[in-house]
Motif scaffolding. Structure first.
Motif, PDB file in Angstrom:
ATOM      1  N   ASP A 140      -0.595   1.468  15.013  1.00  0.00           N
ATOM      2  CA  ASP A 140       0.362   0.363  15.003  1.00  0.00           C
ATOM      3  C   ASP A 140       0.454  -0.328  13.643  1.00  0.00           C
ATOM      4  OD1 ASP A 140      -2.021  -1.005  14.888  1.00  0.00           O
ATOM      5  OD2 ASP A 140      -1.656  -2.243  16.656  1.00  0.00           O
ATOM      6  N   ALA A 141      -0.352   0.112  12.670  1.00  0.00           N
ATOM      7  CA  ALA A 141      -0.276  -0.455  11.325  1.00  0.00           C
ATOM      8  C   ALA A 141       1.076  -0.193  10.687  1.00  0.00           C
ATOM      9  CB  ALA A 141      -1.386   0.122  10.444  1.00  0.00           C
ATOM     10  N   SER A 142       1.756   0.848  11.134  1.00  0.00           N
ATOM     11  CA  SER A 142       3.042   1.207  10.527  1.00  0.00           C
ATOM     12  C   SER A 142       4.104   0.142  10.780  1.00  0.00           C
ATOM     13  CB  SER A 142       3.528   2.557  11.056  1.00  0.00           C
ATOM     14  OG  SER A 142       3.758   2.490  12.451  1.00  0.00           O
ATOM     15  N   GLU A 143       3.925  -0.684  11.806  1.00  0.00           N
ATOM     16  CA  GLU A 143       4.914  -1.714  12.134  1.00  0.00           C
ATOM     17  C   GLU A 143       4.596  -3.065  11.502  1.00  0.00           C
ATOM     18  OE1 GLU A 143       7.557  -0.654  13.694  1.00  0.00           O
ATOM     19  OE2 GLU A 143       6.602   1.325  13.872  1.00  0.00           O
ATOM     20  N   ARG A 144       3.519  -3.143  10.765  1.00  0.00           N
ATOM     21  CA  ARG A 144       3.080  -4.423  10.216  1.00  0.00           C
ATOM     22  C   ARG A 144       3.368  -4.509   8.720  1.00  0.00           C
ATOM     23  NH1 ARG A 144      -2.928  -4.078  12.424  1.00  0.00           N
ATOM     24  NH2 ARG A 144      -3.225  -6.026  11.264  1.00  0.00           N
ATOM     25  N   LEU A 145       3.361  -5.737   8.193  1.00  0.00           N
ATOM     26  CA  LEU A 145       3.602  -5.988   6.771  1.00  0.00           C
ATOM     27  C   LEU A 145       2.270  -6.028   6.014  1.00  0.00           C
ATOM     28  CD1 LEU A 145       6.276  -8.822   7.137  1.00  0.00           C
ATOM     29  CD2 LEU A 145       6.708  -6.455   6.440  1.00  0.00           C
ATOM     30  N   PRO A 146       2.290  -5.754   4.710  1.00  0.00           N
ATOM     31  CA  PRO A 146       1.036  -5.743   3.931  1.00  0.00           C
ATOM     32  C   PRO A 146       0.231  -7.024   4.032  1.00  0.00           C
ATOM     33  CG  PRO A 146       2.795  -4.745   2.654  1.00  0.00           C
ATOM     34  CD  PRO A 146       3.436  -5.302   3.897  1.00  0.00           C
ATOM     35  N   ARG A 147       0.912  -8.180   4.141  1.00  0.00           N
ATOM     36  CA  ARG A 147       0.190  -9.453   4.172  1.00  0.00           C
ATOM     37  C   ARG A 147      -0.652  -9.627   5.434  1.00  0.00           C
ATOM     38  NH1 ARG A 147       5.596 -11.408   4.964  1.00  0.00           N
ATOM     39  NH2 ARG A 147       5.963 -12.143   7.104  1.00  0.00           N
ATOM     40  N   GLU A 148      -0.420  -8.799   6.429  1.00  0.00           N
ATOM     41  CA  GLU A 148      -1.168  -8.901   7.679  1.00  0.00           C
ATOM     42  C   GLU A 148      -2.509  -8.171   7.621  1.00  0.00           C
ATOM     43  OE1 GLU A 148       1.286  -8.276  11.268  1.00  0.00           O
ATOM     44  OE2 GLU A 148       2.997  -8.149   9.890  1.00  0.00           O
ATOM     45  N   PHE A 149      -2.821  -7.589   6.463  1.00  0.00           N
ATOM     46  CA  PHE A 149      -4.053  -6.812   6.323  1.00  0.00           C
ATOM     47  C   PHE A 149      -5.006  -7.475   5.332  1.00  0.00           C
ATOM     48  CE2 PHE A 149      -0.822  -3.797   7.644  1.00  0.00           C
ATOM     49  CZ  PHE A 149      -1.463  -3.062   8.631  1.00  0.00           C
ATOM     50  N   SER A 150      -6.271  -7.122   5.434  1.00  0.00           N
ATOM     51  CA  SER A 150      -7.268  -7.577   4.467  1.00  0.00           C
ATOM     52  C   SER A 150      -7.106  -6.782   3.163  1.00  0.00           C
ATOM     53  CB  SER A 150      -8.675  -7.363   5.024  1.00  0.00           C
ATOM     54  OG  SER A 150      -8.934  -5.962   5.138  1.00  0.00           O
ATOM     55  N   GLY A 151      -7.832  -7.212   2.130  1.00  0.00           N
ATOM     56  CA  GLY A 151      -7.747  -6.510   0.851  1.00  0.00           C
ATOM     57  C   GLY A 151      -8.146  -5.049   0.959  1.00  0.00           C
ATOM     58  N   GLY A 152      -9.230  -4.769   1.678  1.00  0.00           N
ATOM     59  CA  GLY A 152      -9.667  -3.388   1.841  1.00  0.00           C
ATOM     60  C   GLY A 152      -8.667  -2.553   2.617  1.00  0.00           C
ATOM     61  N   GLN A 153      -8.065  -3.143   3.648  1.00  0.00           N
ATOM     62  CA  GLN A 153      -7.054  -2.421   4.421  1.00  0.00           C
ATOM     63  C   GLN A 153      -5.798  -2.159   3.594  1.00  0.00           C
ATOM     64  OE1 GLN A 153      -6.927  -5.255   7.671  1.00  0.00           O
ATOM     65  NE2 GLN A 153      -7.861  -3.768   9.078  1.00  0.00           N
ATOM     66  N   ARG A 154      -5.414  -3.138   2.772  1.00  0.00           N
ATOM     67  CA  ARG A 154      -4.248  -2.927   1.912  1.00  0.00           C
ATOM     68  C   ARG A 154      -4.506  -1.798   0.907  1.00  0.00           C
ATOM     69  NH1 ARG A 154      -3.600  -8.803   2.111  1.00  0.00           N
ATOM     70  NH2 ARG A 154      -4.776  -9.049   0.167  1.00  0.00           N
ATOM     71  N   GLN A 155      -5.744  -1.718   0.411  1.00  0.00           N
ATOM     72  CA  GLN A 155      -6.041  -0.622  -0.514  1.00  0.00           C
ATOM     73  C   GLN A 155      -6.004   0.710   0.214  1.00  0.00           C
ATOM     74  OE1 GLN A 155      -5.481   0.108  -3.405  1.00  0.00           O
ATOM     75  NE2 GLN A 155      -7.113  -0.821  -4.622  1.00  0.00           N
ATOM     76  N   ARG A 156      -6.345   0.748   1.484  1.00  0.00           N
ATOM     77  CA  ARG A 156      -6.218   1.966   2.275  1.00  0.00           C
ATOM     78  C   ARG A 156      -4.738   2.363   2.404  1.00  0.00           C
ATOM     79  NH1 ARG A 156     -10.810   3.380   5.731  1.00  0.00           N
ATOM     80  NH2 ARG A 156     -12.549   2.030   5.167  1.00  0.00           N
ATOM     81  N   VAL A 157      -3.876   1.362   2.549  1.00  0.00           N
ATOM     82  CA  VAL A 157      -2.435   1.648   2.591  1.00  0.00           C
ATOM     83  C   VAL A 157      -1.989   2.242   1.258  1.00  0.00           C
ATOM     84  CG1 VAL A 157      -0.132   0.634   2.794  1.00  0.00           C
ATOM     85  CG2 VAL A 157      -1.975  -0.154   4.298  1.00  0.00           C
ATOM     86  N   ALA A 158      -2.468   1.664   0.148  1.00  0.00           N
ATOM     87  CA  ALA A 158      -2.106   2.176  -1.174  1.00  0.00           C
ATOM     88  C   ALA A 158      -2.599   3.606  -1.368  1.00  0.00           C
ATOM     89  CB  ALA A 158      -2.680   1.262  -2.258  1.00  0.00           C
TER      90      ALA A 158
END
Length: 274
Positions: A140-158
């Motif tokens: 369900d991460a695909s439906e969320r915006l980057p600001r809804e994640f922690s720094g480590g999770q955002r780096q996983r997205v990157a």
């Protein structure tokens, strides 16, 4: 055969002021990265390590030398050729938030490069699900915006975005320096797991010897635009030969006060001897 060969690379930036001479920040650096290998590129701020990564990506102009990827020169490559190479050469930047479009969902961020390269919407969605699983994020991460994640999770997205087109080389520009220590360790382990699964190569830029020790096969040390030491990661990060690398190693803090005091004394001796 090397995947990436950097030969006698020179980069100059304009000087400050009217008629100021250009300032050379890289003075003929040569290095290589083999397929499936991680080369750690380490040095203090201003050493030129990030400039090398940006030169490989075509983000800064070069004033001399050559950069070859899979046998083909990247110097002077046309915009069309650069777009073609984007499939094979990707990047993960230092700040996972500013590198992600805050108005796009994670699914759209990951699908965008795939659609640009010709994938159908269905194939892109399928690839996005695979990528999220690969970097350890819920579906369900695909439906969320980057600001809804922690720094480590955002780096996983990157990281997932960099993996999307199945590249052969990823330039990692200080990808964990903005994260806390425990998150750093998890993201570094993720890089290692992905490399084992995909065979991707990394040019891993960092100022921290302990970080490059964790992930690198070989380490190259830069000092003021010159390559001063290179070799196997275990040797360079534990028993370096060059005084500058020794100072880098001794500058890293340790939790034990007695060992830290000893390190400070050793660093003082190295500084006096150099």
């Amino acid at each position: 055969m090397s995947l990436l060969d950097v030969t006698d690379l020179r980069v100059s930036f304009p000087g400050r002021g009217w008629r100021a001479r250009p300032v050379e920040v890289l003075h003929g650096v040569s290095l290589s990265v083999a397929p499936g290998e991680t080369l750690g590129l380490v040095g203090e701020s201003g050493s030129g390590k990030t400039t090398i990564g940006r030169a490989v990506l075509g983000l800064v102009p070069t004033s001399g030398g050559d950069i070859r990827f899979s046998g083909s020169s990247l110097i002077g490559a046309s915009p069309r050729e650069r777009r073609r190479l984007a499939r094979d050469i990707q990047v993960v930047f230092q700040d996972p938030y500013t590198s992600l479009n805050p108005s796009m969902t994670v699914g759209d961020i990951l699908a965008e490069p795939l659609v640009i390269q010709g994938a159908t919407a269905k194939d892109a969605r399928s690839r996005v699900r695979t990528l999220l699983d690969q970097v350890g994020l819920p579906a369900d991460a695909s439906e969320r915006l980057p600001r809804e994640f922690s720094g480590g999770q955002r780096q996983r997205v990157a990281i997932a975005r960099a993996l999307a087109p199945r590249p052969r080389l990823i330039v990692c520009d200080e990808p964990v320096s903005a994260l806390d220590l425990s998150t750093q360790a998890r993201v570094l382990d993720l890089f290692v797991e992905i490399q084992r699964a995909t065979g991707v190569a990394y040019l891993f830029v960092s100022h921290d010897l302990s970080v490059v020790r964790h992930i690198s096969h070989r380490v190259a040390v830069l000092y003021r635009g010159d390559l001063v030491e290179t070799g196997p990661a275990d040797h360079v990060t534990s028993a370096p030969d060059h005084p500058y690398t020794q100072r880098l190693l001794l500058a890293a803090p340790v939790a034990d006060p007695v060992k830290q005091r000893s390190r400070r004394e050793q660093r003082r001796q190295v500084l006096e001897a150099s």
